[in-house]
Design an enzyme around this catalytic site. Structure first.
Site, PDB file in Angstrom:
ATOM      1  N   GLU A  70      33.139   6.939  12.799  1.00 33.88           N
ATOM      2  CA  GLU A  70      33.044   6.852  11.340  1.00 33.88           C
ATOM      3  C   GLU A  70      33.565   5.505  10.874  1.00 33.88           C
ATOM      4  O   GLU A  70      34.574   5.007  11.382  1.00 33.88           O
ATOM      5  CB  GLU A  70      33.836   7.976  10.658  1.00 33.88           C
ATOM      6  CG  GLU A  70      33.713   7.947   9.139  1.00 33.88           C
ATOM      7  CD  GLU A  70      34.457   9.085   8.452  1.00 33.88           C
ATOM      8  OE1 GLU A  70      34.995   8.863   7.356  1.00 33.88           O
ATOM      9  OE2 GLU A  70      34.520  10.200   9.032  1.00 33.88           O
ATOM     10  N   GLU A  85      31.014   9.513   3.207  1.00 34.73           N
ATOM     11  CA  GLU A  85      31.646   9.261   4.509  1.00 34.73           C
ATOM     12  C   GLU A  85      30.687   9.688   5.625  1.00 34.73           C
ATOM     13  O   GLU A  85      30.879  10.735   6.255  1.00 34.73           O
ATOM     14  CB  GLU A  85      32.952  10.050   4.627  1.00 34.73           C
ATOM     15  CG  GLU A  85      33.986   9.692   3.584  1.00 34.73           C
ATOM     16  CD  GLU A  85      35.229  10.572   3.676  1.00 34.73           C
ATOM     17  OE1 GLU A  85      36.307  10.123   3.265  1.00 34.73           O
ATOM     18  OE2 GLU A  85      35.109  11.730   4.162  1.00 34.73           O
ATOM     19  N   ARG A 101      31.623  18.673   0.882  1.00 34.73           N
ATOM     20  CA  ARG A 101      31.731  18.520   2.326  1.00 34.73           C
ATOM     21  C   ARG A 101      30.507  19.031   3.096  1.00 34.73           C
ATOM     22  O   ARG A 101      30.419  18.826   4.298  1.00 34.73           O
ATOM     23  CB  ARG A 101      32.988  19.239   2.827  1.00 34.73           C
ATOM     24  CG  ARG A 101      34.277  18.577   2.347  1.00 34.73           C
ATOM     25  CD  ARG A 101      35.512  19.368   2.776  1.00 34.73           C
ATOM     26  NE  ARG A 101      35.657  19.492   4.203  1.00 34.73           N
ATOM     27  CZ  ARG A 101      36.158  18.541   5.008  1.00 34.73           C
ATOM     28  NH1 ARG A 101      36.525  17.385   4.515  1.00 34.73           N
ATOM     29  NH2 ARG A 101      36.269  18.763   6.307  1.00 34.73           N
ATOM     30  N   ASP A 149       0.840  -1.202   0.000  1.00 32.68           N
ATOM     31  CA  ASP A 149       0.000   0.000   0.000  1.00 32.68           C
ATOM     32  C   ASP A 149       0.873   1.250   0.000  1.00 32.68           C
ATOM     33  O   ASP A 149       1.436   1.625   1.034  1.00 32.68           O
ATOM     34  CB  ASP A 149      -0.910  -0.028   1.232  1.00 32.68           C
ATOM     35  CG  ASP A 149      -1.768   1.223   1.363  1.00 32.68           C
ATOM     36  OD1 ASP A 149      -1.791   2.032   0.423  1.00 32.68           O
ATOM     37  OD2 ASP A 149      -2.405   1.390   2.423  1.00 32.68           O
ATOM     38  N   GLU A 201      35.666   9.763  15.787  1.00 37.19           N
ATOM     39  CA  GLU A 201      35.688  11.087  15.164  1.00 37.19           C
ATOM     40  C   GLU A 201      35.905  12.178  16.215  1.00 37.19           C
ATOM     41  O   GLU A 201      36.118  11.898  17.386  1.00 37.19           O
ATOM     42  CB  GLU A 201      34.404  11.325  14.369  1.00 37.19           C
ATOM     43  CG  GLU A 201      34.559  11.119  12.857  1.00 37.19           C
ATOM     44  CD  GLU A 201      35.541  12.082  12.202  1.00 37.19           C
ATOM     45  OE1 GLU A 201      35.920  13.097  12.835  1.00 37.19           O
ATOM     46  OE2 GLU A 201      35.952  11.822  11.054  1.00 37.19           O
ATOM     47  N   HIS A 248      30.649  13.687   3.980  1.00 41.41           N
ATOM     48  CA  HIS A 248      31.419  14.152   2.828  1.00 41.41           C
ATOM     49  C   HIS A 248      31.202  13.173   1.682  1.00 41.41           C
ATOM     50  O   HIS A 248      31.265  11.958   1.878  1.00 41.41           O
ATOM     51  CB  HIS A 248      32.898  14.243   3.182  1.00 41.41           C
ATOM     52  CG  HIS A 248      33.169  15.086   4.393  1.00 41.41           C
ATOM     53  ND1 HIS A 248      34.289  14.947   5.184  1.00 41.41           N
ATOM     54  CD2 HIS A 248      32.437  16.083   4.970  1.00 41.41           C
ATOM     55  CE1 HIS A 248      34.256  15.808   6.176  1.00 41.41           C
ATOM     56  NE2 HIS A 248      33.135  16.518   6.074  1.00 41.41           N
ATOM     57  N   GLU A 267      35.360  16.285  -3.450  1.00 38.72           N
ATOM     58  CA  GLU A 267      34.677  15.921  -2.206  1.00 38.72           C
ATOM     59  C   GLU A 267      33.760  17.069  -1.803  1.00 38.72           C
ATOM     60  O   GLU A 267      34.234  18.148  -1.442  1.00 38.72           O
ATOM     61  CB  GLU A 267      35.705  15.653  -1.108  1.00 38.72           C
ATOM     62  CG  GLU A 267      35.119  15.385   0.258  1.00 38.72           C
ATOM     63  CD  GLU A 267      36.174  15.432   1.364  1.00 38.72           C
ATOM     64  OE1 GLU A 267      35.830  15.088   2.507  1.00 38.72           O
ATOM     65  OE2 GLU A 267      37.321  15.835   1.084  1.00 38.72           O
ATOM     66  N   GLU A 284      29.233  10.188   9.116  1.00 38.62           N
ATOM     67  CA  GLU A 284      29.610  10.109  10.525  1.00 38.62           C
ATOM     68  C   GLU A 284      28.349   9.850  11.354  1.00 38.62           C
ATOM     69  O   GLU A 284      27.232  10.108  10.894  1.00 38.62           O
ATOM     70  CB  GLU A 284      30.281  11.412  10.962  1.00 38.62           C
ATOM     71  CG  GLU A 284      31.576  11.697  10.201  1.00 38.62           C
ATOM     72  CD  GLU A 284      32.056  13.131  10.330  1.00 38.62           C
ATOM     73  OE1 GLU A 284      33.251  13.374  10.099  1.00 38.62           O
ATOM     74  OE2 GLU A 284      31.227  14.024  10.650  1.00 38.62           O
ATOM     75  N   ARG A 340      40.034  22.597   4.413  1.00 35.38           N
ATOM     76  CA  ARG A 340      38.846  21.863   4.838  1.00 35.38           C
ATOM     77  C   ARG A 340      37.707  22.784   5.272  1.00 35.38           C
ATOM     78  O   ARG A 340      36.635  22.296   5.627  1.00 35.38           O
ATOM     79  CB  ARG A 340      39.206  20.886   5.966  1.00 35.38           C
ATOM     80  CG  ARG A 340      40.066  19.737   5.474  1.00 35.38           C
ATOM     81  CD  ARG A 340      40.539  18.820   6.580  1.00 35.38           C
ATOM     82  NE  ARG A 340      41.441  17.795   6.059  1.00 35.38           N
ATOM     83  CZ  ARG A 340      41.077  16.573   5.697  1.00 35.38           C
ATOM     84  NH1 ARG A 340      39.817  16.211   5.814  1.00 35.38           N
ATOM     85  NH2 ARG A 340      41.953  15.720   5.224  1.00 35.38           N
TER      86      ARG A 340
END
Length: 470
Positions: free
Chosen positions: A222, A131, A361, A52, A214, A271, A359, A133, A341
């Protein structure tokens, strides 16, 4: 690859008691229908399992509720957590009238995204490596009703537990706030649990590359798993979440992928590494900045251009925006860099052009992986198709710029409400090739607005602190 014949043989050989037909809803939550193993033959695997669709948030109305789950037999795996031998099959949700993928089914949508990439002629394969976390706590309680609201996190690993009398004694080894990155046991108290998660992931066909504690102190962890193609990697993400939740549960603990469950410590991101290939060649490899091709730079330009609309899909909760603030390793600035970063797009260092990738982030693990990976790719391809250059890279700390420089760099959204408005006005790039339909996006926005309204209407404890005595 498992054929229907091979799945039927596996059911017989392993004396499978039950077969689980699994699918993912718009919000990213898995659901299942379970049938006795002896009822599953080749015809059942080809015709699927009815259910359903009107009972799934954001899907069919009651007047058109019949849907069918068609299993991907290549996804067959044994469930390591069930007492009775249970085989899991990941399914597509299809319309019973024509057996085409339902336009609001995330997995069918991700398949359309892969098909669009091939039809565009730009590439034939999209690789993704997320990735996610997550946190593991000893317990969690909350409530919100007319009498008030609260949330309490129980975590023996948290710094706030240093003064508690605990069963077996308080042994004192625990990470500090923002001090949880890769210490050895006993400070890292989750080594054995993560190892068990990894073994069970590999048992279910998800290759593991690394696991560690982490940055956040109270149980932020992670597990890094291998990259793969778009749909398969989204499938693996769902297996990873299921495995992490259930191993934690077996240990008497609770896992969460909420981006920001803890005030004053780092939140959880996801990420997302990605690259586009054609005829066995990595189209992101070149001689430009950080070894990138012009194709890759345009792809970055597309993600940056559409980032605020993407936020509604890659950062889909009101809680997501409590993570997206400066100084908690959350990339709020829409810029790219090989080393920085604090930029929302990073180019990881790799030794071989085959590994060249970007990547993103800013996404977080609350995102539905089928929708998030598809949306990121569609934004990147728009950048390639329209030659959207991202400008110069940002190799400075973007959290510590002079005000005049800071004002020139665009940012991600500051709230889910902003993100939903951005998605509503910037959606054409998602609808190309029928990947996302306007109908699906309207239903998605309606779901998100309900979340926004619920939070907007709920009195917050901080408001008492700010306003009670005024």
């Amino acid at each position: 690859m498992s054929t229907p014949e091979e799945v039927v043989k596996l059911i017989a050989d392993r004396e499978v008691a039950f077969v689980d037909f699994r699918f993912t809803d718009t919000l990213g939550r898995e659901h299942h229908m379970t049938v006795p193993g002896h009822t599953v033959d080749e015809d059942k695997l080809e015709s699927g399992q009815a259910f359903d669709g009107s009972s799934i948030s954001g899907w069919k109305g009651i007047e058109a509720s019949d849907m069918v789950l068609i299993p991907d037999t290549a996804s067959a795996r044994l469930d390591p957590f069930r007492e009775e031998t249970t085989l899991i099959l990941t399914c597509d949700v299809v319309e019973p009238s024509d057996l085409k993928g339902y336009d609001r089914d995330p997995r069918s949508l991700a398949k359309r995204a892969e098909a669009y990439l091939k039809s565009s002629g730009l590439g034939d394969t999209a690789y993704f490596g997320p990735e996610p976390e997550f946190f593991v706590f000893d317990g969690i309680t909350w409530n919100d009703d007319a009498s008030g609201c609260f949330v309490k996190i129980k975590s023996e690993e948290a710094s706030w537990s240093r003064g508690l009398e605990l069963d077996g004694g308080n042994l004192g080894h625990r990470p500090s706030v923002k001090g949880g990155y890769v210490p050895v046991p006993p400070v890292d108290s989750f080594q054995d649990m993560r190892s068990e998660m990894c073994l069970l992931l590999e048992q279910q066909g998800v290759p593991v590359e690394v696991h560690h504690h982490e940055v956040a102190g109270p149980g932020q962890l992670e597990i890094g798993t291998q990259f793969s193609t778009l749909v398969k990697r989204a499938d693996w993400n769902q297996i990873l979440k299921y495995t992490i939740h259930n191993v934690a549960h077996v240990y008497g603990k609770t896992a969460t992928f909420m981006p920001k469950p803890v005030v004053g410590d780092n939140g959880s991101g996801m990420h997302v590494h990605q690259s586009i290939w054609k005829d066995g060649q990595n189209l992101f490899a070149g001689n430009g900045y950080a070894g990138l091709s012009e194709f890759a730079l345009y792809y970055i330009g597309g993600i940056i251009k559409h980032a605020r609309a993407l936020n509604a899909i890659t950062n889909p909760g009101t809680n997501s925006y409590k993570r997206l603030v400066p100084h908690y390793e959350a990339p709020v600035k829409l810029a790219y860099s090989a080393r920085n970063r604090s930029a929302s797009i990073r180019i990881p260092y790799v030794g071989s052009p085959k590994g060249r990738r970007i990547e993103a982030r800013f996404p977080d693990p609350l995102a539905n992986p089928y929708l998030a990976f598809s949306a990121l790719m569609m934004a990147g391809l728009d950048g390639v198709q329209n030659k959207i250059h991202p400008g110069d890279p940002a190799d400075k700390n973007l959290y510590d710029l002079p005000p005049e420089e800071d004002a020139k760099i665009p940012t991600v959204c500051a709230s889910l409400e902003e993100a939903v408005a951005a998605l509503d006005s910037d959606r054409e790039f998602l609808t190309r090739g029928g990947v996302f339909s306007n109908d699906m996006l309207d239903a998605y926005i309606e779901l998100k607005m309900a979340e926004i309204t619920r939070l907007r209407m709920t009195t917050h404890p901080v408001e008492f602190d700010m306003y009670y005595s005024l």
